[in-house]
Structure formats: C-alpha cells, structure tokens
Design a protein around this motif. Structure first.
Motif, PDB file in Angstrom:
ATOM      1  N   TYR A   7      35.444  42.365  37.289  1.00  0.00           N
ATOM      2  CA  TYR A   7      36.074  43.433  38.087  1.00  0.00           C
ATOM      3  C   TYR A   7      36.156  44.748  37.325  1.00  0.00           C
ATOM      4  O   TYR A   7      36.334  45.805  37.925  1.00  0.00           O
ATOM      5  N   TRP A  50      38.267  44.272  49.558  1.00  0.00           N
ATOM      6  CA  TRP A  50      39.568  43.606  49.714  1.00  0.00           C
ATOM      7  C   TRP A  50      39.861  43.614  51.205  1.00  0.00           C
ATOM      8  O   TRP A  50      39.928  44.678  51.817  1.00  0.00           O
ATOM      9  N   ILE A  97      37.653  39.797  48.084  1.00  0.00           N
ATOM     10  CA  ILE A  97      38.965  39.225  47.760  1.00  0.00           C
ATOM     11  C   ILE A  97      39.839  39.216  49.017  1.00  0.00           C
ATOM     12  O   ILE A  97      39.729  40.062  49.893  1.00  0.00           O
ATOM     13  N   ASP A 195      36.253  35.624  45.885  1.00  0.00           N
ATOM     14  CA  ASP A 195      36.207  35.996  44.470  1.00  0.00           C
ATOM     15  C   ASP A 195      37.560  36.361  43.868  1.00  0.00           C
ATOM     16  O   ASP A 195      37.630  36.747  42.705  1.00  0.00           O
ATOM     17  N   GLY A 196      38.599  36.274  44.670  1.00  0.00           N
ATOM     18  CA  GLY A 196      39.910  36.577  44.109  1.00  0.00           C
ATOM     19  C   GLY A 196      40.904  36.959  45.169  1.00  0.00           C
ATOM     20  O   GLY A 196      40.648  36.807  46.376  1.00  0.00           O
ATOM     21  N   PHE A 197      42.037  37.468  44.709  1.00  0.00           N
ATOM     22  CA  PHE A 197      43.142  37.743  45.623  1.00  0.00           C
ATOM     23  C   PHE A 197      43.874  39.022  45.267  1.00  0.00           C
ATOM     24  O   PHE A 197      44.097  39.318  44.087  1.00  0.00           O
ATOM     25  N   ARG A 198      44.307  39.707  46.309  1.00  0.00           N
ATOM     26  CA  ARG A 198      45.309  40.756  46.162  1.00  0.00           C
ATOM     27  C   ARG A 198      46.599  40.060  46.584  1.00  0.00           C
ATOM     28  O   ARG A 198      46.685  39.456  47.653  1.00  0.00           O
ATOM     29  N   CYS A 249      37.586  34.271  38.723  1.00  0.00           N
ATOM     30  CA  CYS A 249      38.065  35.099  39.837  1.00  0.00           C
ATOM     31  C   CYS A 249      38.961  36.234  39.333  1.00  0.00           C
ATOM     32  O   CYS A 249      39.275  36.316  38.155  1.00  0.00           O
ATOM     33  N   THR A 251      42.629  38.561  40.084  1.00  0.00           N
ATOM     34  CA  THR A 251      43.874  38.667  40.841  1.00  0.00           C
ATOM     35  C   THR A 251      44.499  40.047  40.620  1.00  0.00           C
ATOM     36  O   THR A 251      44.475  40.594  39.520  1.00  0.00           O
TER      37      THR A 251
END
Ligand code: NOJ
Length: 553
Positions: A7, A50, A97, A195-198, A249, A251
């Motif tokens: 990222y 996102w 994400i 691929d990830g999270f907010r 990933c 975050t």
C-alpha cells in the motif's frame, strides 16, 4: 505470511456506491455501474479502491448499518456482481478494500434480533443495561447522531447502547464470541480475494468497564471512555494474530481524536505489537479541521495555519516510524474546494489542493468527484437532506440558520450523484436518481473534464504520474517553510541529492512569494503548475490566485 506493505506504493480511490454510477437504471448506484467505470478509475493512475459498505442494510446510515456481513446487497447487484468487479479490478492491477463496520450493526441484524430475545449465544452480543435504580438512563453518554446513547427495548426490557443512530446498536466486543464473529468476517472477505479493510470507528470498540458517567465533557459525553478504550490494542492484536497476519493485506483505521503520537501506539513499524502493528494506517481528523473545531458542525473561519499544522505534524510525527494515509475528502465531509479552496477559483484551487497533499508522504485517497473538482450542494430546503447525522444537528436553530449550517457542514454535499456528463441526470443514471444532483453538473462533469487538457481531472492524472515517477515523494524527508505564513503552504521533500519544493498559495489574490533561502529558481525545474503563464525572478514571483508550483532541484 511476509508483509510486503504494497500500500506504500498505492493511490486509492474511494467509492460511495449509491452515488457513483447506476448500471441497471433504477436510480441508485451499483456494482454494474462500477464495472463500467473500471477503466476510468484505472485511467486516473490509481491502483486501489475502497468501497464504502456494499452489504445488505436497511440504509438508516446509508449502509453503515449492516444486517449481513457476509453478503452484498441485492440493490448493488449481489455477490455475483461483486466478484465480477473484484476480478475486473484485479485484472487491471487495482486492489480492493472493504469497509469493516463492527463497532455496531443494524438493528435488523439477526444477532440483534436474537439478542433482544435473549437467545443464546447472542444474549450478550450487544451492550445491554437496565435503567439506574432511580429510573434514569444507564449513563449520560451522548450518541453521535441521535440524542442520548441509550434506547429502551421493549422485547428485552433493557436499554442498549448506540453510539450512532438508534438503529445502530453497539456490539459488545468484550464478548469473545463477538470477536470470533469479527474474525470470521475478516477471513471470509480475505479468502474471497479482497486486499484489506478500512475499519469504521474501530478505535471505539472497547468501552471502559462499568460504563461510567462522564462529568467532564460538555459535548460528546462518554467519548473519553470508549475512544482508545482499555482493550483496544489487545483486540486489534488478536485480529492481527488470528487472521490478518496470514494474508498480505492492508488495514486502515478510522480514528477520531487521534494525534500522531497516539497513532504510533497502533501503527508504529519500529515498535509494533507482538503480532505486528495493530493497524497499518490511520484516518486522522485533524486535516478536516482547517475550518472548524472538532467537527464540521462547529464552523470556524478557515485558517491555513491550522491546516498546515495538521498536515505537517503528521508528516513529521510519522516520518521513518509509520505510514500516513492522506486525504482531503470522503463521504463524511463537505467538498474540499468549497472548504479550503474557492468556488470562484474552482479549477485553480482544486488543482492546488491536489498537489498540496499528493506530494506528501503516505498513501493518498481520492474520493469520487474530488478528481473533477465537485463542490458543495446548496438545496433550498432542509427537507432535501437525507443524512441521519445532518438532520439531527442543531435542530433547535431557526430553519434559515440551520439550512445555512447544513450548506456549509453537511456530508450530503459529498453524497450527491457523481457528475459524469452534462446530459440527463448528469449521466449518473437513466432514471430519476435516489438523491438530488448538484445543479452545477452542466459545467462540472467528467465528460467536460476529459475533453479539456487543463481540467482538474487531467491535473490529477499528471500529479499522480509524477508522484509515481519520483521516488523522493515516497521516501524523501519532509520540511516545511514559511511556517507562519497565512497565505502559502510550502514544503520540501528531500533525499539528500534532490529536493522537491511544493509551493501552494491559498489566497484569492495575487501574492508576492519569495523563495526560502538556499533555493534559486534558475537551478530548479518546474514540473507541475496550475497556470500556463508563470513569471519568476531568481528568488521570487507573483503568485496567481491559488497557484501551485512544484519544483525539482
Ligand atoms: C464513520 C462512517 O464513515 C460514517 O459514514 C458512519 O456514519 C459512522 N462511522 C457510523 O458507522
């Protein structure tokens, strides 16, 4: 799993799905619409998306009230459409994400429905309390959105805590079963390929034992007892250890009231927790207070010094220790041109603001419409607003003043449909959209911006390209000049060999600018500017309104 921290090389685009693009002609944005626009997103030079919540939800808080975490709402096209978008994004080298909203659920979530009937194992999934012996509420905390933070539930015969809307009951994260549910959600989406999270207000998930009354804070009572609460690091470490560490990933934590020093306790790369840092990046709010005190609803005159301090303190505070998330807009704030720039100098100021943040260190996020310089929306009546937060703000004000405040502060300004063309419904949909369109769509739209080489959109593209090309933007040190100036924000990025100098005028007038000592224009190359005609002597120039110049020395 080895962490590549990919990222750090990314630029993200935030999609607020209801208002991005309608693909099926029902007036509401959806994933088919996103799919159609993947090439447009790619053309910006971004490589991450996102998504604000796409899950099934009654929509009390536009999707931040989730009734099923492991599905995609039918109105957005369901799971099939999501997988198509995910694959389409990945094929284009764009990561995706999701929004993880686990401080609260919707009251329509099955867990809540069972909890209110005391059906195990859900009985303690939420924060239930009886009234105090004198019959008053369990404590005096405020809800962010609707009155006090407690709602009586007839079925259960108890109050439940809701830090946001009444229909957004807070989960009881102290219950290990709830944390297991969170881990299941994380795993579900990661296994699907995201691929990830907010992580939505994640710093609120651990409440102080005993939920004490707050006798200190005049407003937002209780926040000091649940923001950065007692077990927050422990719970985030648990999520990292059991799930996140097994994937490469990313975050990103939404973190109200966090300073760079505090942020390091979550995101330090030098001194991470036993399982790795709790979180990779934080969404801080200081950069949103250039024209207000704490929240958009406490307006102040715009102060460039305050804004500079916010950006600079995060640049300096995290350099070499952790990684910044950079933003100027999202779905929770009015449009930045109308706040920190000028609607009169819309294009100039939108470009200046873009360069102002895109050359700082961190991962930039661009919110839909920001890249074409969309501005605030000015409806004629309060009734045209949709947002639960807006409609509960300062309801005691007379209508005229209330409307004026909402014009300035409402996040609905960021939620009007994306303006794709000057055609019917701004090219957003073929049917009447779910929400009003900003009246300026005939001048401010993507089609117009595509046709104009000097548009805000093409400026974003150039700035992103440059950012990717110049390693100094990723790794260089940061130094601010003209610290006390109320008109210019000037900073330098340096790698020891080269220096990048970014000079931003925040003035509506022409202003004389003198280069900091040690710089000489004749030795620098102007690599980005928002005006065609630029004048300069060896050490000074007269800046046009909202002029920005980026030099490489
Ligand atoms: C922060 C989200 O960004 C916002 O849109 C939402 O209303 C609240 N959290 C509650 O989930």
């Amino acid at each position: 799993m080895e962490r590549t921290r990919w990222y750090k090389d990314s630029v993200f685009y935030q999609i607020w799905p209801r208002s991005f693009k309608d693909g099926n002609g029902d007036g509401m944005g959806d994933l088919l619409g996103v799919y159609e626009k993947l090439d447009y997103i790619k053309s910006l030079g971004v490589d991450g998306i996102w998504f604000s919540p796409l899950y099934p939800s009654p929509g009390v808080d536009c999707g931040y009230d989730i009734s099923d975490y492991m599905d995609i709402a039918q109105e957005f096209g369901g799971m099939e459409a999501f997988k198509k978008v995910l694959d389409g994004a990945h094929e284009r080298g764009i990561r995706v994400i999701m929004d993880l909203v686990v401080n609260h659920t919707s009251d329509e979530h099955e867990w809540f429905q069972k909890s209110r009937q005391r059906i195990d194992p859900y009985t303690d999934y939420y924060i239930w309390r009886p009234a105090k012996p004198d019959g008053s509420l369990p404590n005096n905390w405020d809800s962010m959105f609707e009155g006090k933070a407690w709602q009586w539930d007839e079925a259960r015969g108890e109050y439940y805590l809701h830090l946001f809307a009444i229909r957004q009951p807070d989960l009881n994260m102290d219950n290990p079963l709830v944390r297991e549910e969170v881990k299941k959600i994380l795993k579900f989406w990661l296994d699907l390929g995201v691929d990830g999270f907010r992580e939505d207000v994640i710093t609120f998930i651990s409440k102080k034992e005993g939920l004490p009354d707050d006798h200190l804070y005049p407003a937002s009572k209780g926040i000091r007892f649940y923001n950065h609460g007692p077990h927050i690091h422990e719970y985030l470490q648990e999520f990292r250890r059991d799930v996140l560490s097994k994937y490469d990933c990313m975050t990103l934590a939404e973190a109200p009231l966090v300073s760079p020093e505090m942020a390091l306790s979550y995101i330090s790369e030098e001194d991470p927790g036993p399982n790795g840092s709790d979180i990779d990046m934080m969404i801080q709010f200081q950069c949103m207070t250039g024209d207000c005190f704490l929240t958009d609803y406490m307006p102040l005159k715009f102060s460039l010094r305050r804004l500079k301090k916010a950006f600079t303190s995060w640049q300096e505070g995290l350099l070499g220790k952790a990684w910044n998330m950079l933003y100027l807009e999202n779905h929770d704030h009015p449009r930045v041109v109308s706040r920190y720039g000028s609607e009169k100098f819309r294009k100039e100021s939108a470009k200046m603001l873009a360069a102002m943040y895109l050359f700082q260190q961190g991962t930039p996020f661009i919110y839909q419409g920001q890249e074409i310089g969309m501005t605030n929306w000015y409806p004629k009546t309060i009734g045209q607003y949709e947002d639960v937060q807006t409609l509960n703000q300062k309801t005691w004000l007379p209508d005229g003043l209330r409307l004026k405040l909402y014009h300035r502060a409402s996040r609905d300004s960021a939620r009007t449909p994306m303006q794709w063309s000057a055609g019917e419904y701004a090219g957003f949909s073929t049917a009447e959209p779910w929400f009003s369109i900003n009246e300026n769509y005939k001048e401010v739209n993507v089609e117009e911006a595509e046709a104009d080489p000097d548009s805000v959109l093409n400026f974003y593209r150039r700035a992103i390209r440059l950012r990717r090309k110049l390693k100094i933007v990723k790794d260089g040190s940061f130094k601010e000049y003209d610290h006390s100036s109320g008109k210019f924000y000037t900073y330098e990025r340096s790698d020891g060999q080269h220096r990048l100098l970014v000079i931003c005028s925040f003035s509506e007038k022409e202003e004389l600018y003198k280069l900091p000592s040690g710089f000489d224009f004749s030795k620098g190359r102007l690599i980005l500017c928002n005006y065609k005609k630029v004048s300069r002597k060896a050490d000074r120039f007269t800046a046009h309104p909202y002029e920005v110049r980026v030099y490489l020395f």
